[in-house]
Write a protein that holds these residues in place. Structure first.
Motif, PDB file in Angstrom:
ATOM      1  N   ASN A 459      -4.734  -1.747  13.804  1.00 20.42           N
ATOM      2  CA  ASN A 459      -5.126  -2.826  12.906  1.00 20.42           C
ATOM      3  C   ASN A 459      -3.996  -3.310  12.010  1.00 20.42           C
ATOM      4  O   ASN A 459      -3.968  -4.474  11.618  1.00 20.42           O
ATOM      5  CB  ASN A 459      -6.300  -2.373  12.029  1.00 20.42           C
ATOM      6  N   ASP A 460      -3.063  -2.422  11.660  1.00 21.17           N
ATOM      7  CA  ASP A 460      -1.966  -2.823  10.783  1.00 21.17           C
ATOM      8  C   ASP A 460      -0.695  -2.089  11.190  1.00 21.17           C
ATOM      9  O   ASP A 460      -0.703  -1.238  12.092  1.00 21.17           O
ATOM     10  CB  ASP A 460      -2.308  -2.563   9.312  1.00 21.17           C
ATOM     11  N   ALA A 461       0.410  -2.409  10.519  1.00 27.78           N
ATOM     12  CA  ALA A 461       1.706  -1.833  10.890  1.00 27.78           C
ATOM     13  C   ALA A 461       1.782  -0.325  10.629  1.00 27.78           C
ATOM     14  O   ALA A 461       2.204   0.430  11.516  1.00 27.78           O
ATOM     15  CB  ALA A 461       2.825  -2.576  10.161  1.00 27.78           C
ATOM     16  N   PRO A 462       1.395   0.183   9.448  1.00 28.09           N
ATOM     17  CA  PRO A 462       1.454   1.636   9.237  1.00 28.09           C
ATOM     18  C   PRO A 462       0.579   2.414  10.215  1.00 28.09           C
ATOM     19  O   PRO A 462       0.885   3.568  10.548  1.00 28.09           O
ATOM     20  CB  PRO A 462       0.950   1.796   7.792  1.00 28.09           C
ATOM     21  N   GLY A 463      -0.495   1.779  10.703  1.00 26.39           N
ATOM     22  CA  GLY A 463      -1.366   2.469  11.651  1.00 26.39           C
ATOM     23  C   GLY A 463      -0.687   2.786  12.971  1.00 26.39           C
ATOM     24  O   GLY A 463      -1.129   3.688  13.693  1.00 26.39           O
ATOM     25  N   ILE A 552      10.853   5.662   4.333  1.00 29.87           N
ATOM     26  CA  ILE A 552       9.677   5.725   5.197  1.00 29.87           C
ATOM     27  C   ILE A 552       9.899   6.717   6.337  1.00 29.87           C
ATOM     28  O   ILE A 552       8.984   7.466   6.719  1.00 29.87           O
ATOM     29  CB  ILE A 552       9.349   4.318   5.740  1.00 29.87           C
ATOM     30  N   LYS A 553      11.110   6.768   6.870  1.00 27.59           N
ATOM     31  CA  LYS A 553      11.391   7.735   7.943  1.00 27.59           C
ATOM     32  C   LYS A 553      11.218   9.167   7.452  1.00 27.59           C
ATOM     33  O   LYS A 553      10.697  10.022   8.180  1.00 27.59           O
ATOM     34  CB  LYS A 553      12.805   7.517   8.467  1.00 27.59           C
ATOM     35  N   GLU A 554      11.645   9.429   6.223  1.00 26.16           N
ATOM     36  CA  GLU A 554      11.463  10.772   5.665  1.00 26.16           C
ATOM     37  C   GLU A 554       9.976  11.103   5.523  1.00 26.16           C
ATOM     38  O   GLU A 554       9.551  12.241   5.763  1.00 26.16           O
ATOM     39  CB  GLU A 554      12.157  10.856   4.307  1.00 26.16           C
ATOM     40  N   ALA A 563      -1.981   6.040   4.447  1.00 24.29           N
ATOM     41  CA  ALA A 563      -2.115   5.313   3.181  1.00 24.29           C
ATOM     42  C   ALA A 563      -0.848   5.410   2.349  1.00 24.29           C
ATOM     43  O   ALA A 563      -0.415   4.429   1.735  1.00 24.29           O
ATOM     44  CB  ALA A 563      -3.311   5.848   2.402  1.00 24.29           C
ATOM     45  N   ASP A 564      -0.224   6.596   2.336  1.00 27.50           N
ATOM     46  CA  ASP A 564       1.015   6.772   1.561  1.00 27.50           C
ATOM     47  C   ASP A 564       2.155   5.945   2.173  1.00 27.50           C
ATOM     48  O   ASP A 564       2.956   5.339   1.448  1.00 27.50           O
ATOM     49  CB  ASP A 564       1.402   8.248   1.513  1.00 27.50           C
ATOM     50  N   ILE A 565       2.217   5.919   3.505  1.00 25.08           N
ATOM     51  CA  ILE A 565       3.258   5.127   4.168  1.00 25.08           C
ATOM     52  C   ILE A 565       3.055   3.649   3.876  1.00 25.08           C
ATOM     53  O   ILE A 565       4.006   2.907   3.590  1.00 25.08           O
ATOM     54  CB  ILE A 565       3.254   5.389   5.688  1.00 25.08           C
ATOM     55  N   ALA A 566       1.797   3.200   3.915  1.00 22.34           N
ATOM     56  CA  ALA A 566       1.499   1.795   3.623  1.00 22.34           C
ATOM     57  C   ALA A 566       1.887   1.439   2.192  1.00 22.34           C
ATOM     58  O   ALA A 566       2.456   0.368   1.934  1.00 22.34           O
ATOM     59  CB  ALA A 566       0.010   1.524   3.854  1.00 22.34           C
TER      60      ALA A 566
END
Length: 600
Positions: A459-463, A552-554, A563-566
């Motif tokens: 549904n979204d990029a972080p997903g 974000i890679k870390e 949720a944290d990545i988003a």
């Protein structure tokens, strides 16, 4: 003479409670009126013993003096008073038709608004329609057509149409110019739609296209199918659905991502339509128990259109779905797709890297493949070896080596990708990562010096990151290989001819899930003849691009939550799909309702 004393064919289509056909037909007629807003009933239900000129005066289109002068001129000129009024500019074709409808107590039909049923329109030849200035435009019921006529007193024309179709006709009056325009459209579809059946050779050599010229003397079913295909391509449909429904067949087009009913095929033609579609795509017409897949190429106005056909055995009979693949509308640049600003810069910087992976995510029909094709056109050059693996190969790109998945022969995404890696590619496009094996090979290819473009259903990029983890791909591989993830949707464009300015209150925005501190000046759909009353014409992409920064890679390596990545991606400049859609609303290209629909 009252409307009840008029000949049967000159009586108006019954409204609610009229006639002696009972409540069922009255309700059906009411539904017909509501569905087709272009059908306007008369206000007086006939002018007893009067002339059309009397109706012209009663409707306020001309004064009595103007009409009497026209009558006097007509006597010496040997022409009708109505023709004189037209020539003098006192009335136009539309007002003449409305007055004629009033005179006979008939409905007036606005053909620029009315949804033409192609199943009805193709029951008579274009030659016959042009000779009689009459076109069937809809089915009232199983035995009755609605016939648009310029001259409702032409009894010969009516008899010819009823004999040719074997159906009764109810007459509605339409301007002669509108009827001519409709006949011209039907003639164009009939003469320009040519078919070609592609024979699949064992060596998979490109199939040649052979024109099968259709003419007015062809069987009605052939003409009907050809016209439906031509109309679908003309209106920019992506899919056609032939659906059995209560004895008849409903035909729906998916235009700009939304399904809309376009025609109904009478019961006696249903089997012939499905058989014709099967013959075109080289399917077994005797097999009705299992689904079948086929393909066919058609030429419409010197354009090659590929069709992917699937038949479906349903409880109410056999139906079919047709996917329309039009290279002219699919092979578009990033500019044409609507990707701009920061999202465009992030995406281009990522896929122009010498190696890595770029993922495009979204539901089916979101335009993911079209975005990847746009990127491939940018990357395609003589000094790069570009290979794609697709299921199926939908559009052919000059200079790109394209491989179609063939599971029967053992060629899957995974096996094809392994072979491609041994062919020294620079850029690889994988149509879709569907399983862990394909995902792992694609990620490893991105780590070994290849640029990999592919799609995922999230549904979204972080997903997308979570989805790869669920496939069993190690987090350290994902963080090292993936450069960016693009989430996208397609929103309908507002019709430029009828959109109107509006102000959306802050409270209404909040109810729709948009948090803003002020009211929003925007545009909303209204609907006109050019957009078939929908208020929209065409589509534009809405993009959310997440670049995998070091931070974000870390987080990916440490197995942080989606949720944290988003949250971190938003802090580092990523826009949500809703925010990107809101920017399109501010620019006046789409509506807030459309953004709320596609980016919920």
């Amino acid at each position: 003479m009252t409307p009840r004393e008029l000949p049967e064919y000159l009586r108006p289509v019954p409204g609610p409670g009229e006639g002696s056909t009972g409540a069922a037909q009255a309700a059906q007629a009411e539904d017909q009126q509501e569905e087709h807003s272009g059908l306007i009933p008369p206000s007086h239900r006939g002018h007893s013993g009067g002339f059309v000129t009397d109706a012209i005066v009663d409707l306020g289109y001309a004064t009595r003096d103007q009409v009497e002068q026209a009558v006097a001129t007509a006597r010496t000129a040997g022409r009708t008073p109505e023709a004189i009024l037209l020539e003098q500019g006192v009335i136009d074709g539309e007002r003449l038709s409305r007055a004629t409808a009033e005179r006979y107590g008939l409905d007036y039909v606005d053909l620029t608004v009315f949804k033409i049923d192609m199943g009805a329109a193709n029951l008579i030849s274009v030659k016959s329609a042009r000779r009689h200035q009459a076109v069937p435009i809809s089915f009232i019921d199983e035995t009755t057509l609605l016939l648009a006529m310029a001259d409702p007193a032409n009894v010969v024309a009516l008899d010819d149409v009823q004999m040719a179709t074997g159906l009764n006709c109810r007459v509605a009056v339409a301007p002669v110019d509108d009827i001519d325009a409709l006949i011209g459209k039907l003639s164009t579809l009939e003469s320009t739609v040519t078919e070609a059946i592609e024979e699949e050779e064992e060596d998979e050599a490109p199939a040649e296209i052979t024109d099968l010229r259709a003419s007015a003397e062809d069987a009605p079913v052939v003409k009907l199918v050809n016209s439906i295909l031509g109309q679908a391509v003309t209106e920019g449909a992506s899919d056609i659905h032939f659906e059995p429904h209560l004895g008849e067949m409903r035909i729906r087009f998916r235009v700009d991502g939304v399904l809309e009913e376009m025609a109904k095929v009478p019961k006696r033609m249903v089997n012939g339509v499905i058989s014709r579609i099967k013959i075109m795509s080289d399917l077994d017409i005797a097999e009705k128990r299992i689904p079948q897949d086929g393909r066919v190429a058609v030429n419409i106005e010197e354009r090659r259109i590929d069709l992917r056909i699937t038949t479906l055995p349903t409880q109410r009979g056999e139906g079919a779905s047709v996917r329309i693949l039009d290279e002219a509308s699919a092979l578009r640049s990033l500019d044409a797709l609507g990707m701009d600003g920061e999202e465009r810069l992030r995406f281009e910087n990522s896929f122009r890297q010498p190696y890595g992976a770029v993922l495009v995510t979204g539901p089916t029909g979101a335009g993911k493949s079209t975005t990847l094709y746009a990127a491939l056109q940018d990357l395609n050059s003589v000094n790069k070896h570009v290979v794609t693996i697709e299921d199926p190969v939908e559009y052919q790109l000059e200079g790109v080596n394209q491989i179609g998945v063939n599971r029967k022969a053992g060629l899957t995404f995974a096996t094809g990708l392994r072979s491609v890696l041994r062919a020294d590619p620079d850029v690889i496009m994988v149509g879709e990562i569907r399983d862990a094996e394909t995902g792992r090979i694609a990620i490893e290819a991105a780590l070994t010096g290849h640029m990999v473009l592919t799609t995922l259903h999230t549904n979204d990029a972080p997903g997308a990151i979570t989805r790869l983890q669920e496939m069993g791909i190690e987090s350290f591989l994902t963080s090292s290989a993936v450069d960016c993830v693009v989430a996208q949707r397609l929103a309908r464009l507002l019709c430029p001819h009828c959109k109107r300015r509006t102000v959306i209150p802050q409270t209404a925005l909040a109810e729709a899930g948009f948090r803003m501190g002020t009211d929003l000046e925007a545009y909303e759909p209204e609907g006109c003849g050019r957009c078939h009353g929908s208020g929209y014409r065409g589509r534009i992409g809405i993009y959310s691009v997440m670049v995998l920064t070091e931070r974000i890679k870390e987080m990916i390596v440490s197995m942080a939550s989606e949720a944290d990545i988003a949250r971190t991606a938003l802090e580092e400049g990523m826009s949500t799909l809703r925010d990107a859609g809101l920017a399109k609303v501010r620019a006046g290209v789409t509506s807030i309702e459309e953004v709320a629909r596609v980016a919920s």
